[in-house]
Design a protein around this motif. Structure first.
Motif, short mmCIF file in Angstrom:
data_model
loop_
_atom_site.label_atom_id
_atom_site.label_comp_id
_atom_site.label_asym_id
_atom_site.label_seq_id
_atom_site.Cartn_x
_atom_site.Cartn_y
_atom_site.Cartn_z
N LEU A 71 11.32 -0.11 15.36
CA LEU A 71 10.00 -0.73 15.47
C LEU A 71 9.19 -0.55 14.19
CD1 LEU A 71 9.23 0.24 19.15
CD2 LEU A 71 9.82 -2.02 18.27
N ARG A 72 9.26 0.62 13.57
CA ARG A 72 8.58 0.84 12.28
C ARG A 72 9.10 -0.13 11.23
NH1 ARG A 72 8.43 6.19 13.59
NH2 ARG A 72 10.49 6.58 12.73
N GLU A 73 10.42 -0.27 11.18
CA GLU A 73 11.04 -1.19 10.22
C GLU A 73 10.57 -2.63 10.47
OE1 GLU A 73 15.49 -2.30 8.53
OE2 GLU A 73 15.28 -0.78 10.08
N ALA A 74 10.54 -3.04 11.73
CA ALA A 74 10.10 -4.39 12.08
C ALA A 74 8.63 -4.59 11.68
CB ALA A 74 10.28 -4.64 13.57
N LEU A 75 7.79 -3.61 11.94
CA LEU A 75 6.38 -3.71 11.57
C LEU A 75 6.22 -3.82 10.05
CD1 LEU A 75 4.90 -1.08 14.03
CD2 LEU A 75 4.43 -3.54 14.05
N ASP A 76 6.97 -3.03 9.32
CA ASP A 76 6.89 -3.08 7.85
C ASP A 76 7.31 -4.45 7.31
OD1 ASP A 76 6.03 -0.44 7.86
OD2 ASP A 76 7.99 0.38 7.24
N ILE A 77 8.40 -5.00 7.85
CA ILE A 77 8.88 -6.31 7.41
C ILE A 77 7.86 -7.39 7.78
CG2 ILE A 77 10.64 -8.09 7.80
CD1 ILE A 77 12.67 -5.74 8.08
N ALA A 78 7.34 -7.34 9.00
CA ALA A 78 6.37 -8.35 9.43
C ALA A 78 5.10 -8.28 8.59
CB ALA A 78 6.04 -8.16 10.91
N ALA B 35 4.86 -7.22 5.45
CA ALA B 35 5.18 -7.76 4.13
C ALA B 35 5.26 -9.29 4.17
CB ALA B 35 6.50 -7.17 3.62
N ASP B 36 5.88 -9.82 5.21
CA ASP B 36 5.96 -11.28 5.37
C ASP B 36 4.56 -11.88 5.54
OD1 ASP B 36 8.69 -11.12 5.13
OD2 ASP B 36 9.09 -11.54 7.26
N GLY B 37 3.70 -11.19 6.27
CA GLY B 37 2.34 -11.67 6.49
C GLY B 37 1.54 -11.76 5.20
N LYS B 38 1.80 -10.85 4.28
CA LYS B 38 1.09 -10.87 3.00
C LYS B 38 1.52 -12.07 2.16
CE LYS B 38 0.11 -5.98 2.40
NZ LYS B 38 0.32 -4.81 1.53
N LEU B 39 2.71 -12.60 2.42
CA LEU B 39 3.20 -13.76 1.67
C LEU B 39 2.58 -15.07 2.15
CD1 LEU B 39 7.00 -12.86 1.48
CD2 LEU B 39 5.26 -12.53 -0.29
N ALA B 40 2.06 -15.06 3.38
CA ALA B 40 1.52 -16.29 3.97
C ALA B 40 0.20 -16.70 3.35
CB ALA B 40 1.35 -16.12 5.48
#
Length: 68
Positions: free
Chosen positions: A54-61, A63-68
């Motif tokens: 879950l931590r890994e998923a939150l970190d990836i999400a 980072a992806d959110g910052k790209l939007a």
């Protein structure tokens, strides 16, 4: 491997899932859609149950959110 998020395609019927996800939001207000998304996230997080994943998923999400 436990504790590692699977980011490879893993849905048997991804188009069907996408259609159901869109259908879940039909006729919802923005607030209702956000609440439904939050409920879905919490249900899936509970199902996963592994804090590391879950931590890994939150970190990836995030980072992806910052790209939007």
């Amino acid at each position: 491997m436990p504790g590692t998020l699977n980011t490879q395609p893993n849905l048997a019927c991804p188009d069907e899932f996408y259609e159901r996800l869109i259908e879940m939001h039909r006729d919802f207000t923005q607030t209702q859609s956000e609440a439904a998304n939050a409920a879905l996230i919490l249900l899936l997080a509970n199902h996963i149950g592994d804090a590391g994943v879950l931590r890994e998923a939150l970190d990836i999400a995030r980072a992806d959110g910052k790209l939007a």
